[in-house]
Design a protein around this motif. Structure first.
Motif, PDB file in Angstrom:
ATOM      1  N   LEU A  14       0.849  -1.185   0.000  1.00 42.29           N
ATOM      2  CA  LEU A  14       0.000   0.000   0.000  1.00 42.29           C
ATOM      3  C   LEU A  14       0.891   1.244   0.000  1.00 42.29           C
ATOM      4  O   LEU A  14       1.321   1.708   1.052  1.00 42.29           O
ATOM      5  CB  LEU A  14      -0.900   0.003   1.232  1.00 42.29           C
ATOM      6  N   PRO A  15       1.232   1.786  -1.181  1.00 41.34           N
ATOM      7  CA  PRO A  15       1.986   3.044  -1.199  1.00 41.34           C
ATOM      8  C   PRO A  15       1.180   4.126  -0.492  1.00 41.34           C
ATOM      9  O   PRO A  15      -0.026   4.258  -0.711  1.00 41.34           O
ATOM     10  CB  PRO A  15       2.124   3.339  -2.705  1.00 41.34           C
ATOM     11  N   ILE A  37       1.570  -4.205   3.868  1.00 38.99           N
ATOM     12  CA  ILE A  37       2.865  -3.535   3.923  1.00 38.99           C
ATOM     13  C   ILE A  37       2.631  -2.096   3.483  1.00 38.99           C
ATOM     14  O   ILE A  37       2.398  -1.821   2.301  1.00 38.99           O
ATOM     15  CB  ILE A  37       3.897  -4.210   3.011  1.00 38.99           C
ATOM     16  N   VAL A  38       2.640  -1.186   4.434  1.00 35.01           N
ATOM     17  CA  VAL A  38       2.412   0.224   4.145  1.00 35.01           C
ATOM     18  C   VAL A  38       3.757   0.873   3.854  1.00 35.01           C
ATOM     19  O   VAL A  38       4.621   0.970   4.727  1.00 35.01           O
ATOM     20  CB  VAL A  38       1.701   0.926   5.315  1.00 35.01           C
ATOM     21  N   GLY A  65       8.147   9.580  -4.550  1.00 32.75           N
ATOM     22  CA  GLY A  65       7.681   9.066  -5.833  1.00 32.75           C
ATOM     23  C   GLY A  65       6.851   7.813  -5.638  1.00 32.75           C
ATOM     24  O   GLY A  65       7.172   6.961  -4.795  1.00 32.75           O
ATOM     25  N   PHE A  66       5.770   7.708  -6.419  1.00 30.44           N
ATOM     26  CA  PHE A  66       4.905   6.539  -6.297  1.00 30.44           C
ATOM     27  C   PHE A  66       5.671   5.251  -6.533  1.00 30.44           C
ATOM     28  O   PHE A  66       5.539   4.276  -5.800  1.00 30.44           O
ATOM     29  CB  PHE A  66       3.739   6.645  -7.291  1.00 30.44           C
ATOM     30  N   GLY A  73       8.003  -1.348  -1.082  1.00 29.17           N
ATOM     31  CA  GLY A  73       7.070  -2.306  -0.504  1.00 29.17           C
ATOM     32  C   GLY A  73       7.246  -3.691  -1.094  1.00 29.17           C
ATOM     33  O   GLY A  73       7.186  -4.702  -0.376  1.00 29.17           O
ATOM     34  N   LEU A  74       7.478  -3.761  -2.403  1.00 28.41           N
ATOM     35  CA  LEU A  74       7.721  -5.053  -3.047  1.00 28.41           C
ATOM     36  C   LEU A  74       8.951  -5.731  -2.470  1.00 28.41           C
ATOM     37  O   LEU A  74       8.938  -6.932  -2.169  1.00 28.41           O
ATOM     38  CB  LEU A  74       7.883  -4.844  -4.552  1.00 28.41           C
TER      39      LEU A  74
END
Length: 224
Positions: A14-15, A37-38, A65-66, A73-74
Protein backbone atom coordinates in the motif's frame (compact mmCIF):
# COMPACT_ATOMS: atom_id res chain seq x y z
CA UNK A 1 -17.38 -16.85 -5.17
CA UNK A 2 -17.24 -15.04 -1.82
CA UNK A 3 -14.11 -12.86 -1.94
CA UNK A 4 -13.50 -13.44 1.79
CA UNK A 5 -13.80 -17.23 1.63
CA UNK A 6 -10.36 -17.87 0.18
CA UNK A 7 -7.53 -16.76 2.45
CA UNK A 8 -4.04 -17.57 1.18
CA UNK A 9 -0.94 -15.83 2.47
CA UNK A 10 -0.43 -12.78 0.28
CA UNK A 11 1.45 -9.53 0.89
CA UNK A 12 -0.36 -6.32 -0.02
CA UNK A 13 1.76 -3.27 -0.82
CA UNK A 14 0.00 0.00 0.00
CA UNK A 15 1.99 3.04 -1.20
CA UNK A 16 1.09 5.78 1.25
CA UNK A 17 1.42 9.54 1.49
CA UNK A 18 -0.78 11.23 4.11
CA UNK A 19 -3.57 8.67 4.23
CA UNK A 20 -4.39 8.82 7.96
CA UNK A 21 -8.07 9.32 7.18
CA UNK A 22 -8.42 6.20 5.06
CA UNK A 23 -5.99 3.69 6.56
CA UNK A 24 -8.28 2.39 9.36
CA UNK A 25 -10.97 1.38 6.85
CA UNK A 26 -8.49 0.11 4.26
CA UNK A 27 -6.62 -2.10 6.72
CA UNK A 28 -9.84 -3.39 8.25
CA UNK A 29 -10.95 -4.67 4.83
CA UNK A 30 -7.98 -6.95 4.19
CA UNK A 31 -9.04 -10.60 3.80
CA UNK A 32 -7.70 -13.14 6.26
CA UNK A 33 -4.21 -14.24 5.29
CA UNK A 34 -3.39 -10.99 3.49
CA UNK A 35 -0.62 -8.95 5.18
CA UNK A 36 -0.45 -5.20 4.75
CA UNK A 37 2.86 -3.54 3.92
CA UNK A 38 2.41 0.22 4.15
CA UNK A 39 5.19 1.92 2.18
CA UNK A 40 5.17 5.36 3.75
CA UNK A 41 6.51 8.02 1.41
CA UNK A 42 7.10 10.82 3.91
CA UNK A 43 3.66 11.27 5.47
CA UNK A 44 3.29 14.14 7.92
CA UNK A 45 -0.20 13.25 9.20
CA UNK A 46 0.75 10.25 11.36
CA UNK A 47 -0.07 7.65 8.70
CA UNK A 48 2.92 5.47 9.60
CA UNK A 49 2.01 5.42 13.30
CA UNK A 50 -1.63 4.60 12.57
CA UNK A 51 -0.66 1.81 10.20
CA UNK A 52 1.74 0.26 12.73
CA UNK A 53 -0.84 0.48 15.52
CA UNK A 54 -3.32 -1.34 13.28
CA UNK A 55 -0.87 -4.20 12.70
CA UNK A 56 0.58 -3.32 9.32
CA UNK A 57 4.25 -3.68 8.47
CA UNK A 58 5.49 -0.14 7.82
CA UNK A 59 8.38 0.61 5.48
CA UNK A 60 9.76 4.14 5.47
CA UNK A 61 10.59 5.31 1.94
CA UNK A 62 12.60 8.57 1.94
CA UNK A 63 12.87 8.75 -1.86
CA UNK A 64 9.73 10.54 -3.02
CA UNK A 65 7.68 9.07 -5.83
CA UNK A 66 4.90 6.54 -6.30
CA UNK A 67 7.25 4.03 -7.90
CA UNK A 68 9.78 4.43 -5.10
CA UNK A 69 7.13 3.59 -2.50
CA UNK A 70 5.66 0.72 -4.49
CA UNK A 71 9.04 -0.87 -5.20
CA UNK A 72 10.22 -0.51 -1.60
CA UNK A 73 7.07 -2.31 -0.50
CA UNK A 74 7.72 -5.05 -3.05
CA UNK A 75 11.27 -5.56 -1.78
CA UNK A 76 9.98 -5.72 1.80
CA UNK A 77 7.46 -8.44 0.93
CA UNK A 78 8.27 -12.10 1.45
CA UNK A 79 5.06 -13.84 0.39
CA UNK A 80 5.06 -15.72 -2.91
CA UNK A 81 2.27 -13.53 -4.29
CA UNK A 82 2.20 -9.75 -3.89
CA UNK A 83 -0.73 -7.42 -4.48
CA UNK A 84 -0.70 -3.66 -4.90
CA UNK A 85 -3.57 -1.44 -3.85
CA UNK A 86 -4.17 2.27 -3.31
CA UNK A 87 -4.41 3.37 0.32
CA UNK A 88 -6.92 6.18 -0.22
CA UNK A 89 -10.10 4.14 0.22
CA UNK A 90 -11.09 4.28 -3.45
CA UNK A 91 -10.63 0.51 -3.81
CA UNK A 92 -11.93 -2.17 -1.48
CA UNK A 93 -9.16 -4.51 -0.26
CA UNK A 94 -11.84 -7.15 0.33
CA UNK A 95 -11.77 -7.59 -3.46
CA UNK A 96 -8.06 -8.40 -3.58
CA UNK A 97 -8.74 -12.12 -4.13
CA UNK A 98 -10.18 -11.16 -7.50
CA UNK A 99 -6.67 -10.25 -8.69
CA UNK A 100 -4.71 -12.69 -6.53
CA UNK A 101 -6.66 -15.90 -7.15
CA UNK A 102 -5.74 -16.30 -10.86
CA UNK A 103 -2.05 -15.89 -9.95
CA UNK A 104 -2.28 -18.34 -7.06
CA UNK A 105 -4.03 -20.83 -9.36
CA UNK A 106 -1.32 -20.35 -12.02
CA UNK A 107 -3.89 -19.11 -14.51
CA UNK A 108 -2.10 -15.76 -15.00
CA UNK A 109 1.23 -14.14 -14.19
CA UNK A 110 -0.02 -10.56 -13.76
CA UNK A 111 -3.62 -9.60 -13.05
CA UNK A 112 -4.85 -6.00 -13.23
CA UNK A 113 -8.05 -4.74 -11.67
CA UNK A 114 -10.11 -2.97 -14.32
CA UNK A 115 -11.82 -0.14 -12.47
CA UNK A 116 -15.60 0.03 -12.63
CA UNK A 117 -16.24 3.49 -11.18
CA UNK A 118 -19.10 4.68 -9.05
CA UNK A 119 -20.69 7.96 -10.07
CA UNK A 120 -18.26 10.83 -9.56
CA UNK A 121 -15.35 8.61 -8.51
CA UNK A 122 -13.24 9.05 -11.64
CA UNK A 123 -12.70 12.60 -12.95
CA UNK A 124 -13.26 13.00 -16.68
CA UNK A 125 -9.68 14.18 -17.34
CA UNK A 126 -8.26 11.15 -15.57
CA UNK A 127 -10.55 8.74 -17.40
CA UNK A 128 -9.68 10.23 -20.80
CA UNK A 129 -5.98 10.03 -19.98
CA UNK A 130 -6.35 6.40 -18.92
CA UNK A 131 -8.10 5.51 -22.19
CA UNK A 132 -5.33 7.18 -24.20
CA UNK A 133 -2.60 5.42 -22.26
CA UNK A 134 -4.36 2.06 -22.58
CA UNK A 135 -4.46 2.52 -26.36
CA UNK A 136 -0.75 3.37 -26.45
CA UNK A 137 -0.07 0.33 -24.28
CA UNK A 138 -2.01 -1.94 -26.65
CA UNK A 139 0.05 -0.64 -29.58
CA UNK A 140 3.26 -1.14 -27.62
CA UNK A 141 2.56 -4.63 -26.23
CA UNK A 142 -0.38 -6.13 -28.11
CA UNK A 143 -2.18 -6.69 -24.81
CA UNK A 144 -5.94 -6.03 -24.96
CA UNK A 145 -6.09 -4.02 -21.75
CA UNK A 146 -8.53 -1.26 -20.89
CA UNK A 147 -7.10 0.11 -17.64
CA UNK A 148 -3.80 0.57 -15.83
CA UNK A 149 -5.55 -0.09 -12.54
CA UNK A 150 -3.55 0.20 -9.32
CA UNK A 151 -5.03 -3.00 -7.85
CA UNK A 152 -2.94 -5.83 -9.24
CA UNK A 153 -1.18 -9.08 -8.33
CA UNK A 154 1.85 -11.11 -9.41
CA UNK A 155 4.49 -13.41 -7.96
CA UNK A 156 7.10 -11.55 -5.95
CA UNK A 157 10.20 -13.31 -7.27
CA UNK A 158 9.21 -12.77 -10.90
CA UNK A 159 8.32 -9.12 -10.26
CA UNK A 160 11.68 -8.39 -8.68
CA UNK A 161 13.41 -10.15 -11.57
CA UNK A 162 11.81 -7.71 -14.04
CA UNK A 163 14.28 -5.09 -12.79
CA UNK A 164 11.84 -2.18 -12.78
CA UNK A 165 13.61 1.18 -12.61
CA UNK A 166 10.94 3.90 -12.76
CA UNK A 167 10.39 5.48 -9.36
CA UNK A 168 7.68 7.96 -10.32
CA UNK A 169 4.20 7.60 -11.83
CA UNK A 170 5.51 5.45 -14.69
CA UNK A 171 6.08 2.45 -12.41
CA UNK A 172 2.67 0.77 -12.96
CA UNK A 173 3.05 1.05 -16.73
CA UNK A 174 6.65 -0.18 -16.69
CA UNK A 175 5.48 -3.25 -14.79
CA UNK A 176 3.02 -4.10 -17.57
CA UNK A 177 5.39 -3.42 -20.48
CA UNK A 178 8.22 -5.39 -18.86
CA UNK A 179 5.87 -8.29 -18.12
CA UNK A 180 4.61 -8.29 -21.71
CA UNK A 181 8.15 -8.20 -23.08
CA UNK A 182 8.96 -11.18 -20.87
CA UNK A 183 6.03 -13.18 -22.23
CA UNK A 184 3.86 -13.07 -19.11
CA UNK A 185 0.20 -14.04 -19.16
CA UNK A 186 -1.52 -10.72 -18.37
CA UNK A 187 -5.26 -10.40 -17.79
CA UNK A 188 -7.87 -8.06 -16.36
CA UNK A 189 -10.68 -8.58 -13.86
CA UNK A 190 -13.32 -6.09 -12.77
CA UNK A 191 -13.00 -4.29 -9.44
CA UNK A 192 -15.08 -1.52 -7.90
CA UNK A 193 -13.78 2.05 -7.85
CA UNK A 194 -15.35 4.49 -5.41
CA UNK A 195 -14.92 7.98 -4.07
CA UNK A 196 -11.77 8.10 -1.94
CA UNK A 197 -12.09 8.63 1.80
CA UNK A 198 -13.00 12.19 2.76
CA UNK A 199 -9.80 14.03 3.62
CA UNK A 200 -7.69 11.87 1.30
CA UNK A 201 -6.13 13.67 -1.66
CA UNK A 202 -5.12 12.00 -4.89
CA UNK A 203 -1.40 12.09 -5.61
CA UNK A 204 -1.71 10.74 -9.14
CA UNK A 205 -4.69 11.62 -11.33
CA UNK A 206 -7.11 13.38 -9.01
CA UNK A 207 -6.04 16.77 -10.38
CA UNK A 208 -5.27 17.98 -13.88
CA UNK A 209 -1.65 18.63 -12.86
CA UNK A 210 -1.38 15.11 -11.43
CA UNK A 211 -2.77 13.69 -14.65
CA UNK A 212 -0.27 15.66 -16.74
CA UNK A 213 2.61 14.40 -14.60
CA UNK A 214 1.38 10.84 -14.87
CA UNK A 215 1.09 11.02 -18.66
CA UNK A 216 4.57 12.55 -18.88
CA UNK A 217 6.11 9.76 -16.80
CA UNK A 218 4.24 7.01 -18.62
CA UNK A 219 5.14 8.36 -22.04
CA UNK A 220 8.74 8.25 -20.90
CA UNK A 221 8.32 4.57 -20.10
CA UNK A 222 6.77 3.85 -23.50
CA UNK A 223 9.56 5.76 -25.22
CA UNK A 224 12.10 3.47 -23.58
Amino acid sequence: MDDSAYAPTVDVVLPCLDEAASLPWVLSRLPAGYRAIVADNGSTDGSATIAAELGATVVGVPQRGFGAAAHAGLLAADADVVCFCDADGSMDPAQLPRVADPVLADQADLVLGRRRPARGAWPVHARVANIALARMLRRRTGLRLHDLGPMRAARRHELVALGLTDRRFGYPLEMVTAAADDGWRVREVDVDYSLRTEGSKSKVTGTVLGTVRTIRDMRGVLAR
